[in-house]
Design a protein around this motif. Structure first.
Motif, PDB file in Angstrom:
ATOM      1  N   MET B 233      87.550  77.394  -4.872  1.00  0.00           N
ATOM      2  CA  MET B 233      86.957  76.662  -3.710  1.00  0.00           C
ATOM      3  C   MET B 233      86.928  75.385  -3.790  1.00  0.00           C
ATOM      4  O   MET B 233      87.351  74.459  -2.518  1.00  0.00           O
ATOM      5  N   VAL B 234      86.593  74.695  -4.884  1.00  0.00           N
ATOM      6  CA  VAL B 234      86.690  73.384  -5.063  1.00  0.00           C
ATOM      7  C   VAL B 234      87.867  72.489  -5.176  1.00  0.00           C
ATOM      8  O   VAL B 234      88.205  71.426  -5.131  1.00  0.00           O
ATOM      9  N   VAL B 238      86.021  72.417  -0.159  1.00  0.00           N
ATOM     10  CA  VAL B 238      84.771  72.894   0.029  1.00  0.00           C
ATOM     11  C   VAL B 238      85.186  72.699   1.579  1.00  0.00           C
ATOM     12  O   VAL B 238      85.130  72.080   2.628  1.00  0.00           O
ATOM     13  N   ILE B 272      88.633  75.733 -15.978  1.00  0.00           N
ATOM     14  CA  ILE B 272      87.713  74.465 -16.562  1.00  0.00           C
ATOM     15  C   ILE B 272      88.515  73.673 -16.015  1.00  0.00           C
ATOM     16  O   ILE B 272      88.399  72.198 -15.686  1.00  0.00           O
ATOM     17  N   LEU B 275      88.916  72.268 -13.315  1.00  0.00           N
ATOM     18  CA  LEU B 275      88.460  71.729 -11.478  1.00  0.00           C
ATOM     19  C   LEU B 275      87.954  70.357 -12.850  1.00  0.00           C
ATOM     20  O   LEU B 275      87.635  69.924 -11.579  1.00  0.00           O
ATOM     21  N   LEU B 279      87.618  67.172  -9.951  1.00  0.00           N
ATOM     22  CA  LEU B 279      86.220  66.553  -9.498  1.00  0.00           C
ATOM     23  C   LEU B 279      86.784  65.179  -9.999  1.00  0.00           C
ATOM     24  O   LEU B 279      85.663  64.602  -9.459  1.00  0.00           O
ATOM     25  N   ILE B 280      87.552  64.978 -10.893  1.00  0.00           N
ATOM     26  CA  ILE B 280      87.741  63.262 -11.340  1.00  0.00           C
ATOM     27  C   ILE B 280      88.499  62.742 -10.824  1.00  0.00           C
ATOM     28  O   ILE B 280      88.348  61.704  -9.689  1.00  0.00           O
ATOM     29  N   PRO B 283      87.355  64.184  -5.916  1.00  0.00           N
ATOM     30  CA  PRO B 283      86.544  65.696  -5.846  1.00  0.00           C
ATOM     31  C   PRO B 283      86.318  66.295  -4.846  1.00  0.00           C
ATOM     32  O   PRO B 283      85.386  67.463  -4.499  1.00  0.00           O
ATOM     33  N   ARG B 284      87.590  66.000  -3.286  1.00  0.00           N
ATOM     34  CA  ARG B 284      86.793  66.785  -2.209  1.00  0.00           C
ATOM     35  C   ARG B 284      88.098  68.015  -1.750  1.00  0.00           C
ATOM     36  O   ARG B 284      87.730  68.377  -0.903  1.00  0.00           O
TER      37      ARG B 284
END
Lengths: 331, 290
Positions: B233-234, B238, B272, B275, B279-280, B283-284
């Motif tokens: 999802m990330v 989202v 992980i 992820l 995110l770094i 992030p969207r």
């Protein structure tokens, strides 16, 4: 009156500390209850540090149990591998956790609330994986053990010396809680109140949200790591089980039950939850079903937590007795 | 490595990706419309798998089609009931999205341990939807994988169709864009919340029925799938249906290749790592709009 000079709330806090100080004498050194109390004191510090971050700074961190574990592993591993004495290893655990906290904070504190929760929970999951796979260094699933305990004279800080250990734990508890209390009542705490009441206005007056959040995130990570290091020295062992979901939730429940962002609430919640989980032990498998159900019930029925009960009850009492307390209205 | 080997791994990856996509869509759907990050999704997956097991090979020995229909219907009721009983009372308070995170996490723990208390540690097994393979030269695909793939694509198109063409779907989009405005123009907010939880729970149920025959069912099986769906999802962004599906296929294919060439225990760290990097850097997500 002495009470008026130092304020009613401070008098209550001092009274609480006094009760905690006299408890072992009242219990006549009952080892089992004292050990549960020591656990409650340590969880109380962790829950308060977490609450400082979540309830006051409004940083939705899911990473404080990870900081706690980082602190514990740092203290345990440096004590075992390098032979560092406990009194140095414990602050070292806190500093390492703070460094991790600042790094994570630099990355994620600009993101929106739920994303912070995701990143910090990511740290939590990564840490457990790393510990299990870094078996050669971290001991894998069995955990870290076999380092010199914290010892003063013939007394050892461990469950076999409950009376002595209780006062050591209480000393650490009071010190760390005092730090948290000072931060809440400092300009930093005031900045967060301003941001909560009116974000645009506070920002227009030059309140730097990111900077304050980073400071508080780092300090609360430091306290979490420090208490983790104390934890491992008390029990003499830590394993990745600490990062399991039930324990994570247990600490979350503590400050949710006590009241999010209501200072000594996290400690009260920690005492209640520690004793309740201890009492629920005979339920075996059903214990965590009960624990989960309790959290859901508490958040649904008393969202402000235990600390909000007096202010919820007060209007009823006032209506029942039909008189007004002017001084309370003012304060 | 031969072409046929690579092809077969690719097919396997796409089939696993389809399941992650369905699960990820469930998470993304609820977050998009209600702004709740639903930790209970993993526990719903576990329970759907157990319900399917009880109906099919566990106790009732029903016809498989009947078992699937009953499971899906039950999951919808569970989702709607969960929203009414647990999420709705929270919505009276300010900042309830924060408490909702904790409540969903706590319900996940309660449901997981309930599954452990009721069904025990011993893993359970449920049969494939249909047996047999399609063979084409050196390439091989099981019929179950074909069904999985078709189901995933069908769900994706049905969801898009629902959001674009059906009255309720458009109402939900309105809620996602402007909650207050949606209430003003008379959208029944409470009903829409219940429906979106029901739909997400059904998606968890379908992915459980499709994935459970390939793995064993045990009380925390949902967490593994949940975490992967969360990364999907990330990664995809989202609230973006297209992004979630594409991300699921990419990540699952990478996972299958890594598992085959390096080892099974590296599947989760890859997720992980993706992820963390995502995110770094962004992030969207790939197609996210915030």
């Amino acid at each position: 009156m002495v009470v008026n000079k130092i304020g009613r709330k401070n008098a209550l806090l001092l009274g609480g500390v006094l009760v905690l100080g006299l408890l072992p004498i009242a219990l006549q050194g009952n080892a089992r209850i004292l050990n549960v109390l020591i656990a409650a004191l340590m969880w109380g510090v962790l829950a308060s540090a977490w609450d400082l971050c979540m309830g006051y700074a409004r940083v939705f961190s899911f990473g404080h149990l990870a900081f706690f574990t980082i602190g514990a592993y740092t203290a345990g591993l440096t004590a075992r591998q390098l032979g560092i004495p406990p009194l140095a290893a414990i602050p070292l655990g806190g500093v390492t956790a703070a460094i991790f906290g600042l790094l994570i904070g630099l990355l994620c504190l600009r993101l929106r609330g739920v994303y912070i929760a995701m990143v910090t929970f990511g740290l939590h999951m990564v840490l457990q994986t790393v510990i299990i796979w870094g078996r050669d260094i971290t001991g894998g699933k069995t955990g870290v053990t076999g380092f010199a305990p914290l010892q003063i004279g013939q007394y050892i800080f461990s469950p076999s010396y409950p009376f002595f250990s209780y006062y050591i734990a209480l000393g650490i508890f009071i010190l760390l809680l005092f730090i948290i209390y000072r931060i809440i009542n400092s300009p930093i705490g005031l900045a967060f109140v301003a941001l909560r009441d009116s974000e645009p206005y506070a920002k227009s007056l030059g309140v730097n949200e990111y900077k304050y959040k980073l400071i508080v995130f780092g300090i609360s990570a430091f306290i979490a790591g420090l208490i983790g290091a104390v934890y491992i020295h008390f029990y003499g062992i830590i394993s990745p089980v600490t990062l399991d979901i039930p324990i994570f939730l247990m600490v979350l429940i503590m400050f949710m039950l006590g009241g999010l962002g209501r200072f000594p609430g996290a400690v009260i919640g920690a005492f209640v939850i520690t004793f309740v989980t201890e009492a629920l032990r005979p339920l075996l498998l059903w214990r965590f079903v009960a624990l989960g159900a309790i959290v859901v019930a508490v958040t649904v029925f008393i969202p402000g937590g235990l600390m909000s009960i007096p202010e919820r009850v007060r209007p009823f009492i006032r209506r029942a007795f039909g008189r007004r307390h002017v001084e309370e209205e003012v304060s | 490595m031969t072409v046929s080997m690579a092809g077969n791994l690719l097919i396997a990856g796409v089939a696993v990706g389809a399941v992650y996509a369905i699960m990820g869509l469930g998470l993304s759907y609820v977050y998009g419309i209600t702004k709740i990050f639903n930790y209970t999704q993993g526990a719903f997956f576990t329970w759907a798998a157990y319900i399917a097991w009880v109906l099919s090979s566990g106790f009732f020995h029903l016809n498989y089609a009947a078992a699937v229909i009953i499971t899906v219907a039950t999951m919808f009721l569970i989702g709607v009931g969960y929203e009414k009983a647990v999420i709705r009372p929270l919505r009276r308070f300010p900042e309830w999205q924060m408490t909702a995170l904790i409540v969903t996490l706590a319900s996940a723990m309660a449901l997981d341990n309930l599954a452990l208390a009721v069904f025990g540690y011993a893993p359970k097994r449920i049969p494939h939807l249909i047996k047999g393979n399609f063979v084409w030269g050196d390439f091989l695909i099981t019929r179950h994988e074909v069904v999985t793939l078709v189901a995933a694509l069908a769900i994706m198109f049905l969801l898009i169709l629902f959001l674009k063409k059906v009255r309720e779907g458009m109402a939900m989009q309105g809620m996602a864009q402007e909650p207050v405005g949606a209430r003003i123009v008379g959208i029944p907010i409470d009903k829409m919340y219940s429906y979106s939880f029901g739909i997400a729970t059904v998606l968890a149920g379908i992915s459980a029925i499709l994935l459970a025959p390939k793995i064993l069912i045990y009380p925390t099986v949902g967490w593994v799938v949940f975490i992967k769906a969360f990364v999907v999802m990330v990664f995809g962004g989202v609230g973006s249906i297209k992004g979630t599906v594409i991300a699921a296929f990419i990540l699952a294919t990478v996972e299958v290749f890594v598992t085959y060439y390096i080892g099974g225990i590296w599947g989760m760290p890859i997720f992980i790592a993706v992820l963390a990097i995502m995110l770094i850097i962004r992030p969207r997500g790939l197609f996210g709009t915030w």
